[in-house]
Write a protein that holds these residues in place. Structure first.
Motif, PDB file in Angstrom:
ATOM      1  N   ASP A 152       0.458  10.990  11.925  1.00 55.53           N
ATOM      2  CA  ASP A 152       0.056   9.680  11.324  1.00 55.53           C
ATOM      3  C   ASP A 152       0.414   9.690  10.197  1.00 55.53           C
ATOM      4  N   ILE A 153       0.977   8.711   9.556  1.00 56.88           N
ATOM      5  CA  ILE A 153       1.603   8.421   8.074  1.00 56.88           C
ATOM      6  C   ILE A 153       0.818   7.064   7.321  1.00 56.88           C
ATOM      7  N   ASN A 154       0.544   7.223   6.376  1.00 61.69           N
ATOM      8  CA  ASN A 154      -0.043   6.290   5.177  1.00 61.69           C
ATOM      9  C   ASN A 154       0.920   5.551   4.343  1.00 61.69           C
ATOM     10  N   SER A 155       2.173   6.181   4.395  1.00 57.66           N
ATOM     11  CA  SER A 155       3.376   5.770   3.402  1.00 57.66           C
ATOM     12  C   SER A 155       3.472   4.070   3.743  1.00 57.66           C
ATOM     13  N   LYS A 156       3.781   3.329   2.715  1.00 54.60           N
ATOM     14  CA  LYS A 156       3.943   2.033   3.002  1.00 54.60           C
ATOM     15  C   LYS A 156       5.074   1.664   2.600  1.00 54.60           C
ATOM     16  N   LYS A 157       5.730   0.511   3.194  1.00 56.92           N
ATOM     17  CA  LYS A 157       7.113  -0.105   2.790  1.00 56.92           C
ATOM     18  C   LYS A 157       7.126  -0.595   1.421  1.00 56.92           C
ATOM     19  N   PHE A 158       8.073  -0.394   0.746  1.00 56.00           N
ATOM     20  CA  PHE A 158       8.458  -1.057  -0.599  1.00 56.00           C
ATOM     21  C   PHE A 158       9.770  -1.347  -0.789  1.00 56.00           C
ATOM     22  N   SER A 159       9.972  -2.060  -1.843  1.00 57.52           N
ATOM     23  CA  SER A 159      11.350  -2.404  -2.116  1.00 57.52           C
ATOM     24  C   SER A 159      11.501  -2.750  -3.627  1.00 57.52           C
ATOM     25  N   ILE A 160      12.424  -2.499  -4.205  1.00 55.52           N
ATOM     26  CA  ILE A 160      12.832  -3.037  -5.539  1.00 55.52           C
ATOM     27  C   ILE A 160      14.493  -3.336  -5.545  1.00 55.52           C
ATOM     28  N   ILE A 161      14.305  -4.564  -6.110  1.00 53.42           N
ATOM     29  CA  ILE A 161      15.671  -5.477  -6.382  1.00 53.42           C
ATOM     30  C   ILE A 161      15.745  -6.130  -7.652  1.00 53.42           C
ATOM     31  N   ASN A 162      17.065  -5.797  -8.404  1.00 51.06           N
ATOM     32  CA  ASN A 162      17.261  -6.553  -9.774  1.00 51.06           C
ATOM     33  C   ASN A 162      18.625  -6.513  -9.931  1.00 51.06           C
ATOM     34  N   ASN A 163      19.168  -6.954 -11.032  1.00 51.63           N
ATOM     35  CA  ASN A 163      20.451  -7.231 -11.314  1.00 51.63           C
ATOM     36  C   ASN A 163      21.339  -5.858 -11.177  1.00 51.63           C
ATOM     37  N   SER A 164      20.851  -4.756 -11.266  1.00 49.24           N
ATOM     38  CA  SER A 164      21.556  -3.651 -11.333  1.00 49.24           C
ATOM     39  C   SER A 164      21.822  -2.866  -9.976  1.00 49.24           C
ATOM     40  N   TYR A 165      20.384  -2.702  -9.239  1.00 49.09           N
ATOM     41  CA  TYR A 165      20.551  -2.010  -8.072  1.00 49.09           C
ATOM     42  C   TYR A 165      19.406  -2.449  -7.002  1.00 49.09           C
ATOM     43  N   SER A 166      19.328  -2.194  -5.789  1.00 51.95           N
ATOM     44  CA  SER A 166      18.227  -2.416  -5.000  1.00 51.95           C
ATOM     45  C   SER A 166      17.994  -1.207  -4.226  1.00 51.95           C
ATOM     46  N   PHE A 167      16.831  -1.004  -3.808  1.00 50.36           N
ATOM     47  CA  PHE A 167      16.033   0.099  -3.137  1.00 50.36           C
ATOM     48  C   PHE A 167      15.079  -0.420  -2.047  1.00 50.36           C
ATOM     49  N   GLU A 168      15.225   0.309  -0.927  1.00 49.37           N
ATOM     50  CA  GLU A 168      14.285  -0.139  -0.042  1.00 49.37           C
ATOM     51  C   GLU A 168      13.665   1.118   0.803  1.00 49.37           C
ATOM     52  N   PHE A 169      12.571   1.171   0.954  1.00 45.63           N
ATOM     53  CA  PHE A 169      11.855   2.436   1.670  1.00 45.63           C
ATOM     54  C   PHE A 169      11.052   1.821   3.039  1.00 45.63           C
ATOM     55  N   THR A 170      11.429   2.323   4.101  1.00 46.03           N
ATOM     56  CA  THR A 170      10.609   1.873   5.256  1.00 46.03           C
ATOM     57  C   THR A 170       9.963   3.059   6.025  1.00 46.03           C
ATOM     58  N   PRO A 171       8.848   3.315   5.956  1.00 43.84           N
ATOM     59  CA  PRO A 171       8.292   4.376   6.868  1.00 43.84           C
ATOM     60  C   PRO A 171       7.883   3.858   8.209  1.00 43.84           C
ATOM     61  N   THR A 172       8.078   4.507   9.393  1.00 41.64           N
ATOM     62  CA  THR A 172       7.370   4.167  10.557  1.00 41.64           C
ATOM     63  C   THR A 172       7.059   5.306  11.338  1.00 41.64           C
ATOM     64  N   LEU A 173       6.101   5.076  12.327  1.00 44.08           N
ATOM     65  CA  LEU A 173       5.831   5.987  13.108  1.00 44.08           C
ATOM     66  C   LEU A 173       5.350   5.482  14.601  1.00 44.08           C
ATOM     67  N   SER A 174       5.697   6.338  15.378  1.00 45.63           N
ATOM     68  CA  SER A 174       5.723   6.191  16.809  1.00 45.63           C
ATOM     69  C   SER A 174       5.366   7.804  17.805  1.00 45.63           C
ATOM     70  N   GLY A 175       4.101   7.763  17.809  1.00 44.30           N
ATOM     71  CA  GLY A 175       3.535   8.913  18.404  1.00 44.30           C
ATOM     72  C   GLY A 175       3.882  10.090  17.656  1.00 44.30           C
ATOM     73  N   HIS A 176       4.429  11.088  17.884  1.00 42.48           N
ATOM     74  CA  HIS A 176       4.650  12.294  17.083  1.00 42.48           C
ATOM     75  C   HIS A 176       6.164  12.275  16.460  1.00 42.48           C
ATOM     76  N   THR A 177       6.711  11.004  16.183  1.00 45.61           N
ATOM     77  CA  THR A 177       8.055  10.883  15.644  1.00 45.61           C
ATOM     78  C   THR A 177       7.724  10.099  14.260  1.00 45.61           C
ATOM     79  N   VAL A 178       8.222  10.711  13.181  1.00 47.50           N
ATOM     80  CA  VAL A 178       8.082  10.094  11.782  1.00 47.50           C
ATOM     81  C   VAL A 178       9.278   9.997  11.420  1.00 47.50           C
TER      82      VAL A 178
END
Length: 910
Positions: free
Chosen positions: A576-602
């Motif tokens: 089980d995961i509690n991590s949440k998706k978040f993203s950052i975007i500006n004029n210099s760079y962009s970053f995106e993080f997406t955690p997902t869970l499917s049964g025993h697959t993280v």
């Protein structure tokens, strides 16, 4: 013929031996008569905290005579401790023997006010300073001085001159003087003595002082007033074009066109003959392709791959290329040699081609500087083929794809070598490098069974060129060692699997896929009683520079960079995961993080893309915050302490089989409480309840119902997948904020459950066309908005704990607030203001569909008399409740189910 061959061989050996054994001599002379006298104040001392390496300069004097091409330097260094003795007992002077001569005027040690002469010509060692590690031979030498009997408290005084300048510059003077030093200087002098007939241009940067002009009969003296310099911090990850310290540029060139004309001359105006070997190669390519771009592609590949990089840059050949026929024959050359060879090949077929100068450091910022040839350090090719203007780098080996898609590093701007060129021109982006990296872990239950790691990396454009070149330069054995070491920093027991490393190379699309296979004997690591599996998005981490706490300098970014990174872990049991998706975007760079869970697959997915080569100073403070969030989610530890498996990093994860039954009880209690409270409200009727039969739904009402249904499902899913019922989440809340954070989690669970129940009741009221639907919908919409605003306030109040629990949560809640505002503005306004609402949702709690009788039981006239009083109105049946059947009589109803007073009056009148 045999004796002739022997004679020629002997002559070549003699010439080579004579040239290689010639060692430059060092001269000793008096100080030149033209040198300006100085009057330093030796009483000045630097702050003790600024003194590094146990010494400081009490005098530094640099004077340049442009007519004589003579640079004079004089310095005195004070040794304050033993470290100063160790670090300063040896020094050297660099020079190029082909066109420079070194004169030492004085080397002394000052001890107790007396000078001890240390200038001994025989003890000055001259060594060749060249190294073939960068594949260049330039004739550089060093004159090395080793002092004897240097003690703490001594002063070293040295003066010398380096005479001569590369003749390739044709006696046109350019220079640069920095008002900065890595060590303290209490008396710093700088002067230029130049003929009055020569006009010099000056440009000061970063508040540097302009020189004072002293006019003499035949010379102009440009003199800077004496200054005291504190140590400047040259460190930091800054972009190559950035210079933060004060400095002054000097140039005799008044325009960039003069520089381009100079460069055209040393390129012989592109008038080079084509050798028979070159013509044979050209004819072969012509027979294989009928188009200019096809010919250009073959010529580019030949120069890139078949002519190796080696620069013989002695004397004028530091800038002047060797003839193309010579480079073609020897099959080696540096950037200018390979470029002029490619230009000559292209021009032989009528293709407009030029060599162009590049500053790999200054890039497009070169226009901020005075015109000067010394600013450039690279040469590439500009080719005009049809409608395309292409910039080609012949020094990049193993480059593939069509020539119109040829990749180019971020050079920024170039100066075309043509006498008609007026200024540097910006280079359009020719770099589409992208990397898609996927790591798949198969994690065993314990270290008794090995785990496996499968990696597939897809490289496009310039990224594919780089990987292809690396595979070409190294043996597969060395490549496997390099890759294994790359992951060994994370998993010490990792080793290459039986499949090893394989790759597919599609040269047509310039795409390369690398497959890796590893076995990990002990993937589980321990920390006390806790076992964990570490993960890291290394390719992302390497591309993010660590910010300095306090900095007034821009921060360098790898550009262009576009990386997708995916880590998938197949755990031995459900997770089980509690991590949440978040993203950052500006004029210099962009970053995106997406955690997902499917049964025993993280799965953790990352995306980093840069839009420029630096982060501006004004954005550093925000980047420092972003870096903390990003770094936290790049490193994860999937932990298991025997009872509560979880993930540490940005968030902690718990095993889904570990259910918090207290949270389940709270959820069920919230469901029951919400149901009965809303059931009570369901028995109420709105003030605008009408007895008129309800009209059909409008199109926007149907859409609203669909939205309510979707929102109910989303809230329900959120309750079960967000960790409210997981022991891992409650353990995390206790760790992050103890009881207070756990209380907030309880409140959030109750609210989420209540929202599910409310949505269910709203859908029920909608289909029954209940009169309280509009009122309850408006109440729910504003309640949701109020809750989101309250949650945002709580997040700011517990900002530290929230960022530790889930970076990006504040931005996510703020986004929810905005969505709630938009939802209220659209749907609350529609429900409240629409007249359709009052004609569709009209049914009170005690309403049932009127049955059809052959003879009506009761007659209720309409509220408004008909227009024709002679007409007979059909009776309607308004009797009934949601809880009674059609066969029950009015006498069985209680007070809440009786007819209203208006209905009774109408019945009496009937």
């Amino acid at each position: 013929m045999r004796p002739l061959h022997i004679l020629l061989a002997l002559l070549l050996c003699i010439c080579f031996t004579t040239q290689s054994s010639a060692t430059p001599t060092i001269n000793v002379s008096a100080t030149p008569s033209w040198v300006l006298a100085r009057q330093p104040d030796f009483k000045k001392q630097p702050p003790k905290k600024d003194i590094g390496n146990g010494a400081y300069l009490s005098l530094y004097d640099e004077q340049m005579n442009t007519a004589l091409e003579w640079r004079y330097q004089h310095w005195i260094k004070k040794i304050v401790n033993e470290a100063g003795v160790q670090e300063n007992a040896e020094f050297s002077v660099d020079f190029v023997a082909d066109y420079q001569t070194v004169y030492f005027h004085e080397i002394s040690i000052i001890r107790d006010g007396e000078k001890i002469n240390k200038l001994k010509k025989s003890e000055i060692r001259v060594v060749n300073n060249e190294s073939l590690s960068d594949h260049q031979v330039n004739g550089a030498f060093q004159a090395i001085v080793i002092l004897e009997d240097l003690r703490r408290g001594d002063e070293i005084e040295c003066s010398y001159s380096v005479v001569g300048r590369n003749p390739i510059y044709q006696h046109v003077y350019t220079d640069r003087f920095a008002a900065a030093s890595s060590e303290p200087i209490t008396n710093c002098y700088t002067s230029i003595i130049s003929p009055a007939s020569k006009k010099l241009y000056f440009k000061a940067h970063n508040n540097a002082e302009q020189p004072k002009l002293i006019q003499q009969e035949s010379n102009n003296i440009y003199d800077w007033p004496v200054i005291q310099l504190n140590p400047y911090d040259f460190g930091g990850s800054v972009p190559s074009w950035y210079t933060g310290y004060p400095y002054v540029e000097v140039s005799e060139y008044s325009s960039w066109q003069q520089v381009a004309t100079w460069a055209t001359g040393i390129m012989n105006n592109y008038n080079y003959p084509v050798s028979p070997g070159m013509k044979q190669k050209i004819d072969k390519w012509k027979s294989e392709t009928k188009t200019h771009d096809g010919f250009a592609e073959k010529a580019l590949r030949f120069v890139q791959d078949d002519v190796r990089y080696l620069g013989i840059e002695i004397g004028v050949n530091s800038h002047k290329p060797h003839p193309p026929a010579e480079t073609f024959s020897k099959r080696y050359g540096d950037c200018k040699d390979k470029s002029i060879l490619l230009v000559t090949l292209l021009r032989s077929q009528g293709i407009r081609a030029y060599s162009v100068l590049v500053s790999t450091d200054l890039k497009e910022h070169i226009n901020e500087h005075l015109p000067s040839p010394s600013l450039f350090d690279h040469v590439i090719v500009k080719a005009i083929i049809g409608d395309y203007t292409l910039y080609l780098d012949p020094t990049i080996s193993m480059q593939r794809s069509k020539i119109i898609e040829a990749q180019l590093p971020n050079y920024g701007a170039v100066l075309t070598i043509d006498s008609n060129t007026l200024a540097p021109e910006n280079v359009p982006k020719q770099n589409t490098g992208q990397s898609d990296i996927t790591e798949i872990y198969s994690v065993s239950r314990d270290n008794n069974t090995p785990s496996t790691l499968k990696v597939s990396s897809v490289y496009y454009g310039s990224a594919a060129d780089y990987i292809r070149s690396m595979f070409n330069e190294r043996s597969m054995k060395d490549v496997e060692k390099y890759y294994e070491k790359y992951y060994a920093n994370l998993h010490s027991s990792i080793k290459m699997g039986t499949d090893g490393i394989t790759y597919d190379d599609d040269t047509n699309t310039n795409q390369m896929i690398v497959y890796e296979s590893y076995d990990i004997d002990s993937i589980w690591q321990t920390n006390g009683s806790t076992r964990y599996v570490p993960t890291q998005a290394t390719a992302i981490y390497e591309r993010l520079p660590e910010p300095i706490k306090e900095s007034n300098k821009p921060l360098s970014l790898p550009y262009p960079s576009d990386v997708n990174y995916k880590i998938t872990l197949d755990m031995p049991s459900d997770w089980d995961i509690n991590s949440k998706k978040f993203s950052i975007i500006n004029n210099s760079y962009s970053f995106e993080f997406t955690p997902t869970l499917s049964g025993h697959t993280v799965t953790y997915e990352y995306h980093l893309k840069t839009y420029k080569d630096h982060i501006p100073v004004e954005e550093i403070a925000q980047y420092r915050k972003d870096y903390k969030k990003i770094s936290a989610c790049l490193n994860y530890e999937l932990q298991y302490d025997g009872s509560v498996p979880n993930t540490s990093g940005t968030s902690y994860n718990g095993n889904s089989g570990s259910i918090n039954w207290i949270a389940v009880f709270i959820m069920l209690a919230a469901v029951a409480a919400s149901y009965f409270i809303l059931r009570y409200f369901s028995k109420q009727s709105a003030e605008f309840t009408s007895t008129v039969i309800s009209k059909p739904y409008t199109w926007w009402m149907v859409l609203l119902c669909i939205i309510l249904f979707i929102r109910a499902l989303l809230y329900l899913r959120w309750v079960f997948v967000s960790g409210y019922l997981s022991t891992g989440s409650w353990a995390l809340m206790n760790q992050v904020g103890q009881t207070g954070m756990q209380l907030l989690l309880i409140i959030e669970l109750i609210v989420m459950v209540s929202f599910v129940v409310i949505n269910a009741w709203l859908i029920n009221w909608f289909f029954k066309k209940r009169d309280i639907f509009p009122r309850m919908f408006i109440f729910f919409a504003f309640a949701e908005l109020g809750y989101n605003i309250l949650e945002l306030a709580v997040c700011f109040f517990f900002k530290k704990e929230v960022n530790e629990y889930s970076p990006g949560l504040i931005a996510e809640v703020a986004n929810a607030v905005v969505k709630s505002i938009v939802f209220c503005a659209v749907w609350v306004s529609a429900v409240y203001a629409s007249l359709d609402t009052k004609t569709v949702f009209t049914r009170p709690y005690n309403y049932i569909e009127p049955p059809v009788y052959e003879k009506p039981l009761l007659y209720t006239p309409p509220a408004t008399p008909p227009a024709n009083h002679n007409e007979v109105t059909e009776p309607t049946n308004e009797i009934g409740t949601d809880e009674l059947t059609n066969n029950e009589t009015q006498e069985n109803n209680d007070g809440s189910n009786s007819l209203n007073e208006g209905q009774k009056e109408n019945e009496d009148k009937a």
